[in-house]
Each structure stands twice: as structure tokens, then as C-alpha cells.
Design an enzyme around this catalytic site. Structure first.
Site, PDB file in Angstrom:
ATOM      1  N   CYS A 180       0.819  -1.222   0.000  1.00 58.46           N
ATOM      2  CA  CYS A 180       0.000   0.000   0.000  1.00 58.46           C
ATOM      3  C   CYS A 180       0.846   1.262   0.000  1.00 58.46           C
ATOM      4  CB  CYS A 180      -0.945  -0.009   1.192  1.00 58.46           C
ATOM      5  SG  CYS A 180      -0.114  -0.134   2.790  1.00 58.46           S
ATOM      6  N   HIS A 196      -1.717   0.977   7.258  1.00 56.46           N
ATOM      7  CA  HIS A 196      -2.067   1.120   5.845  1.00 56.46           C
ATOM      8  C   HIS A 196      -1.773   2.539   5.389  1.00 56.46           C
ATOM      9  CE1 HIS A 196      -4.041  -0.091   2.180  1.00 56.46           C
ATOM     10  NE2 HIS A 196      -5.043   0.764   2.303  1.00 56.46           N
ATOM     11  N   ASN A 230      -7.985   4.723  -2.103  1.00 57.20           N
ATOM     12  CA  ASN A 230      -7.414   3.478  -1.615  1.00 57.20           C
ATOM     13  C   ASN A 230      -6.753   2.726  -2.766  1.00 57.20           C
ATOM     14  OD1 ASN A 230      -6.788   1.395   0.148  1.00 57.20           O
ATOM     15  ND2 ASN A 230      -8.844   1.232   0.983  1.00 57.20           N
TER      16      ASN A 230
END
EC number: 3.4.22.40
Length: 436
Positions: free
Chosen positions: A68, A356, A378
Site C-alpha cells: 500500500c 495502511h 485506496n
């Protein structure tokens, strides 16, 4: 106290007398905990409309990997590329940076192993627990960009191992723990440690090249933009970065909000053993209060730049609805349970840390310029959230966001001086050393 059978029997009786809990039991055992406790009203209160909205580009997908932080960093560049070169869509190769991060982390691990940490030292046990992993932090990404550049995804596409990294990590860590024993034995025998280390790194390189594919040293890339203009590049990955991104990453700093007693505000911090490129950029954070933290993020977006940020995404998260809010689930009305720990308490007692990284792509401001909700890009693909985008409430940002990356020129003189001062070194297992 000892838990006696009489005490447990009393708990049985108390539960049986609570008709509300019995009703909730039936709902939860059939439908699951969060599905049963979901608050529908939180959807209407957090509609995906923002007074400042920087992108509607299609989202990317890290799939079954922990990349991520790479996706978030490359997405900030990607928006710049799409806007400047007027392309329909474009992605930089996340597999390319993945390869070099794994390679450099392996060398980083070996360097720590041949240091002076004793076998019974908790720090060595910490290193051996996870020699390397997918996650990382912003400064580690900068170290990779500086040394290796970037390439388009079309030039170095995904492999099975980059999209689903469990097997790669399992066997690379197995190899590195074995290498640690070999290096320690070589030191005990007064052997040539660097020569042995070079042989071991060749094995690591071979393993990565087989699982991820050999990364290009030179390449050609051509594309047409929305105006049907043809563009072609021939050169190295570093030359490609300089020509098509061209951002001086030394002008960006990591800012954190860690309200624990051991981390005074307006001071800089680093974390022992945290890094990837030996001799590369040091991982370093400036700790500021949350109001200032948010103002810095807003200022960067108002200047037209999205913001890389790190958070604890699993907390109060409704993945299907794309909501990060403090009122997504109602435990109090259903279970008579309240979660009242402060942000500092959650950090100190192991309940929360950064898990994250994503991109702040917009914000909704009230008449006074204060944030009310945030647009989050995201990297879980278009089927998560609302075409891949999430809405974070301002309260959720306060409680579960820990890190942003902003331009140095947004800092005050005092903040910049604090950032550039010698950082306090945190222990390896400090929550601010968590990898996104």
C-alpha cells in the site's frame, strides 16, 4: 481472583435475564457482529461530495500484497503524470519498486545482523522475527526512487508473486534467517564477512529475479495522449523519473501525530533498525498536534497536490460502503460496551498503530475553512468502497491517522528547525515504527 464456577454461573444468569442481549445474540450469530451493529445513518452523513476534490482517476489494486505504501506514493506521481501528459489512464510499475525494496531490505537485514547485537538481545530477536516484509514508510520509498528510479507498469508488469506475496515472503525470510546464521558463524571464525555476504546477496537477487522477473536497466516506452500526440522515451529508470515525474523528494517531510507522553510535539524522531537502503534516506518524522497536522494536509491539497498518509485502516472501517467513521457501528446500544480509550492510550496499550497507507485526494471544508470529511483514494481495487474511494470523517482522522507527507515549505521556521534537528531514536518496536 480465581474465576469460580459460582461466579461464572452468576454471569450465565445475568445474561439470561437481559432480553436485549438475547435478541442481539440471535442477530449476531446469524449475520455476524459488524453486519448486525452497522449504523445506516452514518452513510447519509458521509456522502462522497467534497468542496475540494483533486482526482476522479480510476483506482489501483495492490491485490494480496502489503504494498500500500508503494501504491500510495506512486499514485501521487500518477495523478501528476495523467494531468500533465493528458493520458486517459496510467500506472507506474509497483512490481519494479517491490523488487528493489526486497533486495535492499535483504541487504539492510544482513548489515544489522553483522553488527554488535548479542544473540540474547531482544533487538536481535525482533530482527529475526521478520527479516523483511512488504510494508514500509515514505522515506524508505524515497530511498528506492532516488537509487533506482521508476518505470511504467507496461514495461515491468505484475507477476504472480508481486500480486500475491505470501509465498515470496515465506521463503525469502527463510533464506535470510539461514543467511543470518551463516554470517554470524563467519564472524565467529574470523572469516571474510563481506565476501560471504556478497555471495548471499547473489542468492537473494536470483530468488527475486525468478519470482518477480528481472527488472529493466534500460527500456523504451511510447504512448499517445488525449490529443493524439505521440511521445516516446528511451533511457534508464532514473532518467524516466527525472523526465516524467521530476519531483525533488528532498523537499517533502514526514509529519506524524503521536500524542503519547514519550513523544513531545515539535520534535523529530527516527526508529532503530528501520530502513531499507543502507546509506539511503533516513526514516524521520516531525511530531505535531492534530489540528496542525490537518491544516498542513489541507494546505497541500489547496496547492493542488494530493497527500500520502498512513492510518490504522481496520478501525471502525466499513469496507463495502467505503466509510471510515466513528459511528459506523453501535456497540453501546446493542452490547452496552463503550470503547473510550484515547488515541494515546491505544498507542501505549497496543490497540492501534499505522497499518495502511493511502492518498488524501480531497476534503470538505466548512465556512470557516475547517475540515468535516476527507476523500480517500485506496488501493484495494474498484470493488472496495465507492469505485475504490473511501470517505473518512474528520473525527476518524483525528483518532486513527498517524502520518502525512507534505512539502517542507508548508512548515513554519520552528517546525522546519525541529525536523532538521538530530532526531530522538525510538525503540524498534515503537508503534511509530509500524510499516504501512
Amino acid at each position: 481472583m480465581t474465576v469460580t464456577s459460582d461466579f461464572t454461573q452468576k454471569l450465565y444468569e445475568n445474561f439470561a435475564e437481559n432480553t436485549k442481549l438475547r435478541a442481539v445474540e440471535n442477530a449476531v450469530t446469524k449475520n455476524g457482529l459488524l453486519s448486525s451493529l452497522e449504523v445506516r445513518g452514518s452513510h447519509a452523513a458521509n456522502l462522497p461530495e467534497f468542496s475540494l476534490d483533486l482526482t476522479k482517476d480510476p483506482v489501483t489494486n495492490q491485490k494480496q500484497s502489503g504494498r500500500c505504501w508503494m501504491f500510495a506514493a506512486l499514485n501521487t506521481f500518477r495523478h501528476k503524470f495523467i494531468n500533465e501528459f493528458k493520458t486517459e489512464d496510467f500506472e507506474f510499475s509497483q512490481a519494479y519498486t517491490f523488487f528493489w525494496d526486497k533486495y535492499e531490505k535483504s541487504n539492510w537485514f544482513m548489515e544489522q545482523i553483522i553488527g554488535d547485537v548479542a544473540m540474547d538481545d531482544r533487538r536481535l530477536k525482533f530482527l529475526l522475527q521478520t527479516p523483511q516484509q512488504d510494508g514500509g514508510q515514505w522515506d524508505m520509498m524515497v530511498a528506492i526512487f532516488d537509487k533506482y528510479g521508476i518505470v511504467p507498469k507496461a514495461v515491468y508488469p505484475e507477476s504472480q508473486a508481486s500480486s500475491s506475496s505470501r509465498e515470496l515472503n515465506q521463503y525469502l525470510n527463510k533464506l535470510l534467517r539461514q543467511d543470518a546464521e551463516i554470517l554470524r558463524y563467519t564472524i565467529e571464525q574470523d572469516g571474510d564477512v563481506q565476501a560471504v555476504k556478497e555471495e548471499l546477496l547473489q542468492e537473494v537477487f536470483n530468488f527475486l529475479a525468478v519470482t518477480l522477473g528481472l527488472p529493466p536497466q534500460n527500456f523504451e516506452f511510447a504512448f499517445r495522449n488525449k490529443d493524439n500526440e505521440y511521445k516516446k522515451f528511451v533511457g534508464t529508470p532514473k532518467e524516466f523519473y527525472n523526465e516524467y515525474v521530476g519531483i525533488d523528494l528532498n523537499n517533502y517531510v514526514s509529519v506524524i501525530n503521536a500524542p503519547t507522553a514519550d513523544k513531545p510535539y515539535n520534535k523529530s524522531y527516527t526508529v532503530e533498525f528501520l530502513g531499507n537502503v543502507v546509506g539511503g534516506k533516513e526514516v524521520k518524522h516531525l511530531n505535531v498536534e492534530m489540528d496542525r497536522f490537518k491544516k498542513l494536509a489541507i494546505a497541500q491539497m489547496q496547492a493542488g497536490e494530493t497527500v500520502w498518509f498512513g492510518c490504522d485502516v481496520g478501525q471502525e472501517s466499513n469496507r463495502s460502503a467505503g466509510l471510515l467513521t466513528m459511528d459506523s457501528y453501535d456497540f453501546k446500544s446493542s452490547l452496552d460496551i463503550e470503547f473510550t480509550q484515547s488515541k494515546a492510550g491505544r498507542l501505549d496499550y497496543g490497540e492501534s498503530l499505522m497499518t495502511h497507507a493511502m492518498v488524501l485526494a480531497g476534503v470538505d471544508l466548512d465556512a470557516d475553512g475547517n475540515s468535516t470529511k476527507w476523500k480517500v483514494e485506496n488501493s484495494w481495487g474498484k470493488d472496495a468502497g465507492q469505485k475504490g474511494y473511501f470517505v473518512a470523517s474528520d473525527e476518524w482522522m483525528d483518532e486513527y491517522t498517524y502520518q502525512i507527507v507534505v512539502r517542507k515549505d508548508l512548515l513554519s521556521e520552528e517546525e522546519l528547525a525541529a525536523y532538521e534537528a538530530k532526531p530522538q531514536v525510538l525503540l524498534p518496536w515503537d508503534p511509530m515504527g509500524a510499516l504501512a
